[in-house]
Scaffold this active site. Structure first.
Site, PDB file in Angstrom:
ATOM      1  N   GLU A 174       0.834  -1.193   0.000  1.00  0.00           N
ATOM      2  CA  GLU A 174       0.000   0.000   0.000  1.00  0.00           C
ATOM      3  C   GLU A 174       0.875   1.252   0.000  1.00  0.00           C
ATOM      4  OE1 GLU A 174      -2.569  -0.017   3.353  1.00  0.00           O
ATOM      5  OE2 GLU A 174      -3.769  -1.731   2.672  1.00  0.00           O
ATOM      6  N   THR A 175       0.329   2.319  -0.506  1.00  0.00           N
ATOM      7  CA  THR A 175       1.011   3.613  -0.431  1.00  0.00           C
ATOM      8  C   THR A 175       0.966   4.129   1.004  1.00  0.00           C
ATOM      9  OG1 THR A 175       0.375   4.139  -2.692  1.00  0.00           O
ATOM     10  CG2 THR A 175       1.028   5.980  -1.283  1.00  0.00           C
ATOM     11  N   LYS A 176       2.084   4.639   1.497  1.00  0.00           N
ATOM     12  CA  LYS A 176       2.105   5.265   2.828  1.00  0.00           C
ATOM     13  C   LYS A 176       1.975   6.766   2.656  1.00  0.00           C
ATOM     14  CE  LYS A 176       4.449   5.241   7.266  1.00  0.00           C
ATOM     15  NZ  LYS A 176       3.765   6.466   7.643  1.00  0.00           N
ATOM     16  N   ARG A 200      -3.136  10.060  11.107  1.00  0.00           N
ATOM     17  CA  ARG A 200      -3.889   8.815  11.286  1.00  0.00           C
ATOM     18  C   ARG A 200      -5.232   9.149  11.943  1.00  0.00           C
ATOM     19  NH1 ARG A 200      -1.847   3.493  12.018  1.00  0.00           N
ATOM     20  NH2 ARG A 200      -3.585   2.040  11.727  1.00  0.00           N
ATOM     21  N   GLU A 241      -5.938   7.547   6.753  1.00  0.00           N
ATOM     22  CA  GLU A 241      -5.015   8.679   6.867  1.00  0.00           C
ATOM     23  C   GLU A 241      -5.708   9.912   6.312  1.00  0.00           C
ATOM     24  OE1 GLU A 241      -0.886   9.340   8.136  1.00  0.00           O
ATOM     25  OE2 GLU A 241      -2.104   7.529   8.092  1.00  0.00           O
ATOM     26  N   GLU A 262       5.804   9.290   1.144  1.00  0.00           N
ATOM     27  CA  GLU A 262       6.574   8.995   2.346  1.00  0.00           C
ATOM     28  C   GLU A 262       7.210   7.611   2.304  1.00  0.00           C
ATOM     29  OE1 GLU A 262       6.023   9.602   7.164  1.00  0.00           O
ATOM     30  OE2 GLU A 262       4.281   9.246   5.912  1.00  0.00           O
ATOM     31  N   LYS A 299       1.688  -5.488   3.947  1.00  0.00           N
ATOM     32  CA  LYS A 299       0.786  -6.125   4.907  1.00  0.00           C
ATOM     33  C   LYS A 299       0.583  -7.597   4.565  1.00  0.00           C
ATOM     34  CE  LYS A 299      -1.822  -1.915   6.005  1.00  0.00           C
ATOM     35  NZ  LYS A 299      -3.155  -1.275   6.010  1.00  0.00           N
ATOM     36  N   LYS A 359       6.412  -1.139   7.557  1.00  0.00           N
ATOM     37  CA  LYS A 359       6.553   0.145   6.855  1.00  0.00           C
ATOM     38  C   LYS A 359       7.974   0.280   6.340  1.00  0.00           C
ATOM     39  CE  LYS A 359       7.303   2.859  11.100  1.00  0.00           C
ATOM     40  NZ  LYS A 359       6.864   4.039  11.876  1.00  0.00           N
TER      41      LYS A 359
END
Length: 916
Positions: A267-269, A274, A327, A423, A428, A445
């Site tokens: 996934e994109t962070k 949060r 987010e 970022e 996961k 992460k």
């Protein structure tokens, strides 16, 4: 109803805290804490032995032991300086008194000796003789909590006088030691030496787990009041915030092993806040990862807030209630993209006039139509999530999620994130369940800063220091770092530095002591009224150090950070996000620190991000493992490559067209906007030369279009001729090798300097070549103003020189010995220039052309005053001035016709024929 808190003295709690803080060893601290909890429970049983439904619990003490976890009480709104002002006021101290100065400057060691840096300990030290003794009656825990409630309420109502009354009562009714712990509770910095988890687990084995789900100490103390009863199932419920699941750090080479060689999600962070969204019909609530509620900001219903009105219709009709995890990011409405927190906007407080709007990127669901989903695998939770809402661009979106199974796919995803200035990425496990607050539950992460050598390191010089707190109190623990101002260089060493960032992490206590010991003899107290000339802070001194150091006595530290962000606290107008020290560069001289121009290069290269290099995976082919014995997976090596614009050119296919650079090896550092570094390197090879990426003993010259930190370091060695990139293009354009002039060189070797000194003077003017207007302009631009002024000769000397050379009258020295004032209505500018369209403008130019000196006012050296024959209004005043002078100091008052007549006759005419 009587409670334990009403019968438990605040002094006893403070005494327990003192014992815990002074005790060494985690187990010993836990035993002391266990004694407190056991004593409390014993009193609880005595008071409520006949009341099984009592609501009395350990909460009044727990909220004081863990003030940083307090959610039931609003913020106190106090920091050390504000508390110092209040204590000075309620104790009736003069702000100039010694005790008041100790409170206001609590960080300075001279003010409080061993306790410097810890405000609570300084307050105890200063007020120990002003507070009641420890033998006096103590306030109960219940009263203390009521006073804390009053402070909180009055802070929200902004009633400072009421807060002062509360403090006046407290300081007159508790001892100085109790005051120390009271201040620590208000500041939410207990300094007990044990963690939040240890305190909660000492109270009950399930306390930490329940708190992670509820974020409520009151619920923890109420539901887990009996230590023998265990909490077997924790339910996530609507409108009750919980600690979100977290991800552990890793780099791409570890992913496949951590995922047990199974498929995983990438996934994109996003770089945002949060947020949990709790929805029940048309009621919405928003909570942060710490459990703070931001419903007022985002909107509790479809009619209010910055996001709820825009997303309420996106939820499908079948969704009655839900809890979403995601987010909250800032979406740029003008550029149609997601921004970064480093762009200096607060997503919680975005207004209608901002380019950004809040957007919720959802990646998980924990509750759906009265059903708790946290124990379901992630793969199943995501299926529920797909049927909850329809995405709206820039308002509410699904986080991009891709399935992968190899390290190469993980590396490619990270490189894509770097290119898109994101970022990082989140990996996961599809089978992972949602475990609140857990960091090792199957989520990983990956950020560029977790991969060695992938981030740009910055070499910054220490400019100032700040006194620390806790175990670092009394010594410098944080440092103000700065950049060199290149324009201030003298003899290759910068003289002025601009403040850039503040850093206080990355080094061990031993490394800190070593650095501080090396700097100790050079620290000076920073005086805001008389600041050092070599260090420039932001206007208003928004980030003022306690001490400063002359840069020439300082050291360079190598700093790593995530990105460069805007900031008004520092002179550079920007600073670093999450800076930390990698190492102290004792091997590098202070003047080789990063410069402002180098900072600008970094900001432009990757829009402020300090990671723009790509990670390259050299993943080898694996054979099928034996059925009997599984072969351990091969370790994957990775290496970092620099960004394309800094890579060397591929010259393997370049065909030579000339030999003008034959035998010459050159190193190109920075190209031109219209000719990149690679383009210049290809030209060199095309015209017979060779290129290297780092200069060595065989390098003919270094070519660059500007001077950055790397070029400055090359110049400082004095071993290479550093040439402007424009020279190379001129050689290519004229198709022959052009010898250097002083204007072609940024810096030169001593041998080159001696060769050019035989042909050019110190300002670059050739002794042999004919000059041009352009060349002369370059020469004049190199001459400093003070040199011009110091070399302007006396007109009489020039006149004598002209007479020796030209015995006859020199036409262009006709007025050489005269100082002439022109009576114009406009002001005469520098060097005698006149504002155009004045009647005497042409006359002024003629006088200057023929050697006359134009003066701006009538002084004792003025020989002539010229007026226009059509403008004689000030003639009477000039005559009056002349009459007041002696014969030797008078000037001639003439019209412009005298000037024209002298020039036409090529001699000085008698002034009496033109006298007014």
């Amino acid at each position: 109803m009587s409670t334990v808190a009403a019968n438990f003295p605040f002094r006893d709690l403070c005494m327990f805290c003192e014992k815990v803080a002074n005790q060494r060893g985690k187990d010993k601290k836990r035993r002391i804490l266990s004694q407190l909890i056991s004593e409390w429970r014993s009193k609880h049983k005595e008071l409520h032995k006949d009341d099984k439904n009592t609501t009395d619990s350990f909460f009044p003490a727990m909220r004081l032991l863990l003030p940083q976890c307090e959610r039931e009480r609003a913020a106190y709104g106090m920091k050390e300086h504000f508390l110092a002002k209040i204590l000075i006021k309620v104790q009736c101290l003069s702000e100039e008194s010694e005790d008041a100065q100790k409170l206001l400057n609590y960080r300075a060691p001279k003010n409080a000796k061993d306790v410097a840096g810890d405000f609570a300990s300084v307050a105890e030290f200063v007020l120990r003789k002003r507070c009641p003794p420890e033998t006096s009656p103590s306030i109960s825990l219940e009263e203390i909590n009521k006073h804390f409630d009053d402070i909180s309420i009055n802070n929200v109502a902004k009633k400072k006088e009421e807060i002062k009354k509360t403090f006046r009562f407290l300081t007159h009714n508790i001892s100085s030691r109790d005051l120390k712990w009271l201040i620590r509770m208000i500041l939410k910095e207990m300094k007990l030496g044990i963690s939040e988890q240890t305190i909660l687990n000492t109270f009950h084995p399930d306390a930490k787990e329940l708190f992670d789900v509820t974020s409520s100490l009151a619920k923890v103390c109420d539901r887990l009041n009996e230590p023998s009863l265990r909490l077997h199932e924790i339910e996530i419920s609507l409108f009750s915030p919980f600690r979100p699941m977290l991800a552990e750090r890793a780099n791409p080479s570890q992913v496949v092993k951590m995922m047990q060689h199974e498929t995983f999600y990438i996934e994109t962070k996003y770089d945002g806040e949060r947020i949990q969204l709790h929805k029940n019909q048309n009621v919405y609530k928003y909570f942060s990862r710490s459990g703070n509620e931001y419903t007022k900001n985002f909107g509790s219903c479809p009619l209010e807030g910055t996001i709820t009105p825009y997303i309420c219709n996106s939820f499908k009709n079948s969704v009655k209630n839900c809890i979403l995890d995601g987010e909250m990011v800032g979406y740029n409405t003008r550029l149609k993209c997601i921004g970064s927190k480093g762009e200096n906007f607060d997503v919680k407080n975005l207004g209608s006039d901002s380019d950004y709007q809040p957007c919720l990127c959802v990646f998980d669901i924990l509750f759906h139509n009265d059903k708790v989903l946290s124990n379901l695998p992630l793969r199943e939770r995501l299926k529920y999530l797909q049927d909850v809402f329809e995405p709206i661009e820039g308002r509410i979106m699904h986080t991009a999620c891709e399935e992968a199974s190899t390290e190469q796919e993980c590396v490619q995803a990270l490189n894509n994130a770097i290119d898109q200035r994101e970022e990082g990425i989140i990996v996961k496990n599809p089978t992972s369940v949602y475990r609140p607050s857990a960091r090792k539950g199957g989520w990983i992460k990956i950020k560029p800063e977790y991969v060695p050598d992938l981030m740009n390191d910055l070499d910054l010089v220490i400019l100032g220091g700040y006194f620390g707190e806790g175990r670092r109190r009394g010594i410098i623990s944080h440092f103000l770092l700065g950049l060199a101002v290149q324009e201030s260089c003298k003899e290759g060493k910068p003289q002025v530095f601009h403040s850039f960032t503040k850093v206080g992490s990355g080094y061990s206590i031993c490394e800190l002591y070593e650095l501080v010991n090396k700097l100790n003899n050079h620290w000076q107290v920073y005086d805001k009224k008389n600041p050092p000339v070599s260090i420039v802070l932001a206007s208003g001194h928004k980030e003022k150090p306690d001490l400063w150091i002359e840069p020439s006595k300082s050291y360079i530290v190598q700093v790593k950070a995530t990105e460069i962000i805007k900031s008004e606290r520092f002179k550079t107008g920007c600073t670093l996000r999450f800076p930390r020290v990698e190492k102290v560069r004792y091997d590098k001289p202070w003047f080789q620190c990063m410069s402002l121009s180098e900072l600008e290069d970094l900001k432009q290269q990757a829009q402020g991000k300090l990671a723009f290099q790509h990670l390259v995976s050299n993943e080898g082919d694996e054979t099928e493992p034996s059925p009997k014995k599984r072969r351990a997976p091969q370790r994957t090596d990775w290496l970092c490559t620099i960004a394309p614009q800094f890579q060397p050119a591929d010259v393997s296919d370049v065909k030579p067209v000339s030999a003008i650079f034959s035998g010459k090896q050159m190193c190109v550092v920075i190209g031109l906007p219209e000719h990149s570094k690679q383009s210049l390197e290809k030209l060199i090879v095309e015209y017979g030369g060779s290129v290297v990426q780092n200069p060595d003993v065989d390098t003919f010259c270094v070519i660059t279009s500007k001077v950055n930190l790397r070029v400055q370091n090359i110049i400082s060695t004095k071993r290479y001729d550093v040439v402007r990139a424009g020279w190379l293009l001129r050689c290519v354009e004229e198709k022959h090798f052009i010898p250097w002039t002083p204007f072609d060189l940024w810096s030169m070797r001593e041998a080159t300097q001696e060769q050019l000194a035989e042909i050019y003077d110190s300002y670059g003017d050739s002794y042999t070549e004919e000059t041009t207007v352009e060349k002369l302009r370059k020469v004049f631009n190199t001459i400093p103003e003070e040199v011009w002024k110091s070399h302007i000769p006396d007109p009489k000397i020039i006149a004598d020189f002209e007479f020796d050379i030209f015995p006859a009258v020199s036409t262009y020295g006709l007025f050489r010995t005269f100082r002439i004032y022109i009576d114009n209505k406009a002001e005469i500018g520098d060097m005698g220039t006149v504002i155009p369209e004045h009647p005497l403008e042409l006359v002024t130019l003629k006088l200057r052309l023929h050697g006359g000196t134009i003066c701006c006012s009538v002084d004792w050296e003025t020989t002539h005053v010229v007026v226009h024959n059509s403008d004689t209004g000030r003639v009477a005043r000039f005559k009056e001035v002349n009459r007041e002078r002696t014969a030797g100091g008078r000037f001639h008052l003439v019209t412009e016709e005298w000037v024209n007549g002298c020039i036409q006759n090529n001699r000085i005419l008698s002034e009496k024929h033109f006298f007014l």
